[in-house]
Design a protein around this motif. Structure first.
Motif, PDB file in Angstrom:
ATOM      1  N   GLN A  87       6.504 -43.256  26.515  1.00 28.70           N
ATOM      2  CA  GLN A  87       7.199 -42.265  25.719  1.00 28.70           C
ATOM      3  C   GLN A  87       7.670 -41.074  26.566  1.00 28.70           C
ATOM      4  N   VAL A  88       6.892 -40.694  27.563  1.00 32.51           N
ATOM      5  CA  VAL A  88       7.321 -39.614  28.461  1.00 32.51           C
ATOM      6  C   VAL A  88       8.602 -40.017  29.182  1.00 32.51           C
ATOM      7  N   ALA A  89       8.642 -41.262  29.684  1.00 29.90           N
ATOM      8  CA  ALA A  89       9.859 -41.766  30.341  1.00 29.90           C
ATOM      9  C   ALA A  89      11.029 -41.769  29.358  1.00 29.90           C
ATOM     10  N   HIS A  90      10.744 -42.143  28.105  1.00 31.55           N
ATOM     11  CA  HIS A  90      11.769 -42.198  27.052  1.00 31.55           C
ATOM     12  C   HIS A  90      12.381 -40.814  26.822  1.00 31.55           C
ATOM     13  N   TYR A  91      11.534 -39.800  26.688  1.00 31.78           N
ATOM     14  CA  TYR A  91      12.043 -38.446  26.419  1.00 31.78           C
ATOM     15  C   TYR A  91      12.614 -37.798  27.679  1.00 31.78           C
ATOM     16  N   ASN A  92      12.038 -38.098  28.828  1.00 37.10           N
ATOM     17  CA  ASN A  92      12.584 -37.554  30.077  1.00 37.10           C
ATOM     18  C   ASN A  92      14.016 -38.031  30.297  1.00 37.10           C
ATOM     19  N   ALA A  93      14.288 -39.290  29.905  1.00 42.56           N
ATOM     20  CA  ALA A  93      15.641 -39.844  30.049  1.00 42.56           C
ATOM     21  C   ALA A  93      16.649 -39.090  29.196  1.00 42.56           C
ATOM     22  N   GLN A  94      16.140 -38.384  28.159  1.00 42.53           N
ATOM     23  CA  GLN A  94      17.009 -37.591  27.283  1.00 42.53           C
ATOM     24  C   GLN A  94      16.945 -36.086  27.625  1.00 42.53           C
ATOM     25  N   ASN A  95      16.314 -35.774  28.777  1.00 42.28           N
ATOM     26  CA  ASN A  95      16.102 -34.384  29.193  1.00 42.28           C
ATOM     27  C   ASN A  95      15.335 -33.591  28.139  1.00 42.28           C
ATOM     28  N   GLU A  96      14.318 -34.228  27.559  1.00 39.77           N
ATOM     29  CA  GLU A  96      13.428 -33.575  26.591  1.00 39.77           C
ATOM     30  C   GLU A  96      12.014 -33.534  27.172  1.00 39.77           C
ATOM     31  N   TYR A  97      11.904 -32.844  28.306  1.00 43.15           N
ATOM     32  CA  TYR A  97      10.617 -32.795  29.025  1.00 43.15           C
ATOM     33  C   TYR A  97       9.540 -32.065  28.235  1.00 43.15           C
ATOM     34  N   GLY A  98       9.954 -31.150  27.372  1.00 44.48           N
ATOM     35  CA  GLY A  98       8.990 -30.397  26.581  1.00 44.48           C
ATOM     36  C   GLY A  98       8.192 -31.290  25.647  1.00 44.48           C
ATOM     37  N   ILE A  99       8.862 -32.291  25.059  1.00 42.16           N
ATOM     38  CA  ILE A  99       8.168 -33.204  24.146  1.00 42.16           C
ATOM     39  C   ILE A  99       7.148 -34.040  24.915  1.00 42.16           C
ATOM     40  N   GLY A 100       7.531 -34.464  26.140  1.00 42.08           N
ATOM     41  CA  GLY A 100       6.599 -35.215  26.968  1.00 42.08           C
ATOM     42  C   GLY A 100       5.355 -34.414  27.288  1.00 42.08           C
ATOM     43  N   ARG A 101       5.527 -33.101  27.528  1.00 39.11           N
ATOM     44  CA  ARG A 101       4.361 -32.256  27.824  1.00 39.11           C
ATOM     45  C   ARG A 101       3.451 -32.138  26.598  1.00 39.11           C
ATOM     46  N   ARG A 102       4.057 -32.043  25.422  1.00 39.98           N
ATOM     47  CA  ARG A 102       3.241 -31.976  24.199  1.00 39.98           C
ATOM     48  C   ARG A 102       2.508 -33.292  23.961  1.00 39.98           C
ATOM     49  N   LEU A 103       3.187 -34.405  24.258  1.00 40.26           N
ATOM     50  CA  LEU A 103       2.520 -35.708  24.177  1.00 40.26           C
ATOM     51  C   LEU A 103       1.268 -35.723  25.055  1.00 40.26           C
ATOM     52  N   PHE A 104       1.412 -35.185  26.241  1.00 36.64           N
ATOM     53  CA  PHE A 104       0.294 -35.133  27.190  1.00 36.64           C
ATOM     54  C   PHE A 104      -0.842 -34.275  26.636  1.00 36.64           C
ATOM     55  N   LYS A 105      -0.510 -33.125  26.107  1.00 32.56           N
ATOM     56  CA  LYS A 105      -1.516 -32.182  25.610  1.00 32.56           C
ATOM     57  C   LYS A 105      -2.340 -32.791  24.476  1.00 32.56           C
ATOM     58  N   TYR A 106      -1.657 -33.362  23.492  1.00 36.17           N
ATOM     59  CA  TYR A 106      -2.388 -33.923  22.351  1.00 36.17           C
ATOM     60  C   TYR A 106      -3.063 -35.241  22.722  1.00 36.17           C
ATOM     61  N   GLY A 107      -2.467 -35.949  23.657  1.00 37.20           N
ATOM     62  CA  GLY A 107      -3.103 -37.177  24.130  1.00 37.20           C
ATOM     63  C   GLY A 107      -4.433 -36.894  24.804  1.00 37.20           C
ATOM     64  N   MET A 108      -4.508 -35.800  25.583  1.00 35.07           N
ATOM     65  CA  MET A 108      -5.762 -35.436  26.250  1.00 35.07           C
ATOM     66  C   MET A 108      -6.855 -35.135  25.235  1.00 35.07           C
ATOM     67  N   ALA A 109      -6.504 -34.430  24.170  1.00 36.62           N
ATOM     68  CA  ALA A 109      -7.496 -34.122  23.128  1.00 36.62           C
ATOM     69  C   ALA A 109      -7.985 -35.402  22.464  1.00 36.62           C
ATOM     70  N   LEU A 110      -7.046 -36.312  22.193  1.00 37.47           N
ATOM     71  CA  LEU A 110      -7.403 -37.582  21.563  1.00 37.47           C
ATOM     72  C   LEU A 110      -8.306 -38.412  22.476  1.00 37.47           C
ATOM     73  N   MET A 111      -8.001 -38.415  23.774  1.00 35.88           N
ATOM     74  CA  MET A 111      -8.803 -39.181  24.730  1.00 35.88           C
ATOM     75  C   MET A 111     -10.226 -38.626  24.847  1.00 35.88           C
ATOM     76  N   ALA A 112     -10.362 -37.303  24.811  1.00 31.98           N
ATOM     77  CA  ALA A 112     -11.694 -36.695  24.893  1.00 31.98           C
ATOM     78  C   ALA A 112     -12.550 -37.112  23.702  1.00 31.98           C
ATOM     79  N   ILE A 113     -11.953 -37.097  22.519  1.00 28.24           N
ATOM     80  CA  ILE A 113     -12.691 -37.487  21.305  1.00 28.24           C
ATOM     81  C   ILE A 113     -13.058 -38.964  21.341  1.00 28.24           C
ATOM     82  N   MET A 114     -12.093 -39.814  21.709  1.00 26.01           N
ATOM     83  CA  MET A 114     -12.342 -41.254  21.748  1.00 26.01           C
ATOM     84  C   MET A 114     -13.426 -41.602  22.763  1.00 26.01           C
ATOM     85  N   GLY A 115     -13.426 -40.905  23.896  1.00 17.51           N
ATOM     86  CA  GLY A 115     -14.426 -41.162  24.927  1.00 17.51           C
ATOM     87  C   GLY A 115     -15.829 -40.880  24.435  1.00 17.51           C
ATOM     88  N   VAL A 116     -16.004 -39.751  23.776  1.00 12.34           N
ATOM     89  CA  VAL A 116     -17.328 -39.380  23.258  1.00 12.34           C
ATOM     90  C   VAL A 116     -17.787 -40.367  22.199  1.00 12.34           C
TER      91      VAL A 116
END
Length: 549
Positions: A87-116
């Motif tokens: 999805q980051v590659a998808h949005y980067n191709a549209q010059n929407e880097y901000g959405i990719g960064r938000r994907l990363f931010k919320y993905g990290m929170a989700l990964m922390a919860i899933m890991g625990v």
């Protein structure tokens, strides 16, 4: 007329750039995976020596623990890193880097919860999933600690891969493996040779090393992220910001895209779990072998051979990870020609590397097995068979990743389940007939069917140039078979003069046999210009250095 020429030149340049990105990405990911896997195999030599007569029991215990842990890891990671990369590659191709960064931010929170959550569940249910061997309980619990870190580490890797930056992933993999191996070897030496402790304790500390390795890999990725942060922030600041996507939409998008990656990413692990929870029951039903003998047979194919063939399977995994963001970009642009060419390039690159690696490993299975585990005729034959099987595992890894890269997730899942059902159907008769070879044969058949269905689907969608692929594949197969026979002949001849069970003899044999076979494959590929067509014009320099006209 001039505009048409410019447009044609631009398209050719884009296609060349895509191929260059794929090759560079594949080089980084392949190098990282190979170094990581080789290091993860080399430790076996001292590890087995220190475990002494209990080494096969220890290998079986280690393998059973890691099979279940790998499944939990797939659930904890939940396919989110690959989904984020896509999805980051998808949005980067549209010059929407901000959405990719938000994907990363919320993905990290989700990964922390899933890991625990997954770490706690594995710890609690450990006594109930032993498959009849309670020694594996502390192994499961030692592995649960790694689940706290690896999901977040994997997400950072996925984020970088969305930018087609493969170096951070490759280098962090290497440091992760170094930290893991240093800890497990030090702990095993102290337990087995200094304290004269139990092999169960040695295995438990060896599996806890996954947590230590994860810490090492995570530190490398955090350093890379903060080093690249100013440039990443600049891209976000210059985004078009034309797309409006809510936080809820982002989370839904990540989860929706990640589910297929969970299932497909866990495919090899699921096949391994089928083996783990059917092999012992089938063997008990059709033989009078004790559990100790069954564990030894299990160790031969699930640990001993698997550790070595995963080195070459990792090549396929590395290439598949590289392909996903590139295919996603082309799909976003609706560039069907690029999709067809990139799919074709990925398949050709896979076979170009995988065929000589798999057949070469089969040819030198005897000395290779002796180096790592000592002389064992059954173990050598199992390794040979596993080397052939690895082609099917690697192919499945690549073609399933291509399907997911072009948003054909449902097809990838359906074809995987068809292969899994076939595996389940043939599992009992093949294990009853072939013993330790049975699970390997059943996996090869199941993965082979899934891969064939996926390739057929890709051809229908993108009209692949089958004649071109087949012509090049025929050449690769011929050169790989020549390599196989030359390496095998070298092994047979050398062992007429050197002892078959000596590690020193094995090292000499493998250097000569692998060197001869590898040179022949490189020579044939360069002489016929096949390497140029697969890898590009850069190999011309290698041809000049080897003085091949």
């Amino acid at each position: 007329m001039n505009e048409d020429v410019k447009l044609t030149d631009q398209m050719a340049s884009e296609q060349s750039n895509a191929k260059r990105k794929m090759l560079q990405g594949s080089a980084w990911m392949t190098a990282g995976s190979i170094f990581s896997r080789v290091l993860g195999a080399i430790y076996i030599i001292p590890w087995n020596m220190w475990l002494g007569p209990d080494r096969l029991q220890a290998n079986a215990l280690y393998s059973m623990g890691y099979n279940v842990y790998s499944f939990f890891l797939m659930i904890a990671v939940a396919g989110v890193p690959s989904a984020v990369a896509k999805q980051v590659a998808h949005y980067n191709a549209q010059n929407e880097y901000g959405i990719g960064r938000r994907l990363f931010k919320y993905g990290m929170a989700l990964m922390a919860i899933m890991g625990v959550v997954c770490a706690v569940i594995l710890w609690i249910i450990a006594p109930y999933i032993t498959s009849g061997d309670k020694n594996v309980i502390p192994v499961f619990r030692s592995l649960s600690w790694a689940l706290l870190i690896i999901p977040m580490m994997s997400l950072i890797r996925g984020f970088f891969q969305g930018y087609q930056e493969m170096a951070p992933s490759a280098i962090s993999q290497f440091f992760e493996q170094i930290a893991r191996v240093i800890y497990m070897l030090a702990a095993t030496f102290i337990i087995m040779k200094v304290s004269h402790g139990s092999y169960i304790t040695g295995v438990t500390q060896s599996t806890f090393a996954a947590f230590i390795g994860a810490l090492g890999g995570m530190l490398v990725l955090v350093w890379y992220f903060y080093r690249r942060k100013p440039e990443l922030d600049r891209l976000v600041a210059n985004s078009d910001n034309k797309l409006t996507i809510s936080t809820q939409q982002i989370i839904k998008e990540v989860i929706r895209e990640s589910i297929p990656f969970i299932i497909i990413g866990a495919a090899i692990t699921i096949f391994g779990l089928i083996d783990q929870y059917t092999f012992f029951g089938i063997m008990t039903h059709v033989t009078n072998y004790t559990r100790t003998v069954q564990n030894e047979l299990w160790a031969l194919f699930s640990f001993n051979a698997n550790k070595l063939v995963m080195i070459i399977i990792s090549i396929a995994s590395a290439m598949s990870i590289t392909a996903i963001p590139l295919l996603s970009e082309a799909y976003t642009r609706n560039d069907k020609k690029a999709l067809s060419e990139q799919t074709s390039d990925t398949l050709q690159l896979f076979f170009f590397v995988m065929l000589p690696c798999a057949l070469g490993m089969a040819a030198v299975a005897h000395p290779l097995y002796v180096i790592f585990y000592g002389y064992d005729p059954v173990g050598i034959y199992v390794l040979q068979f596993s080397a052939y099987e690895s082609i099917f595992l690697g192919l499945f890894t690549v073609v399933s990743a291509i399907l997911q890269g072009v948003y054909q997730n449902k097809k990838a899942i359906v074809y995987f389940f068809i292969g899994m059902i076939i595996k389940l159907i043939v599992q009992y008769p093949l294990v009853a007939w072939l013993g330790a070879f049975g699970p390997l044969a059943a996996t090869a058949i199941g993965m082979g069917v899934s891969s064939w269905l996926m390739i057929r689907s890709l051809h229908k969608m993108f009209h692949l140039n089958v004649r071109l692929i087949q012509a090049r594949l025929n050449k690769m197969m011929i050169y790989a078979l020549i390599t196989f026979f030359i390496a095998l002949l070298a092994v047979k001849v050398i062992y007429l003069f050197l002892p078959m069970d000596s590690r020193i003899s094995a090292i000499i044999t493998i250097i000569i046999a692998a060197g001869l076979g590898g040179y022949v494959y490189v020579y044939c590929s360069l002489k016929t210009r096949l390497a140029d067509k697969i890898l590009g014009d850069r190999v011309a320099g290698l041809r000049r250095r080897l003085r091949i006209k």
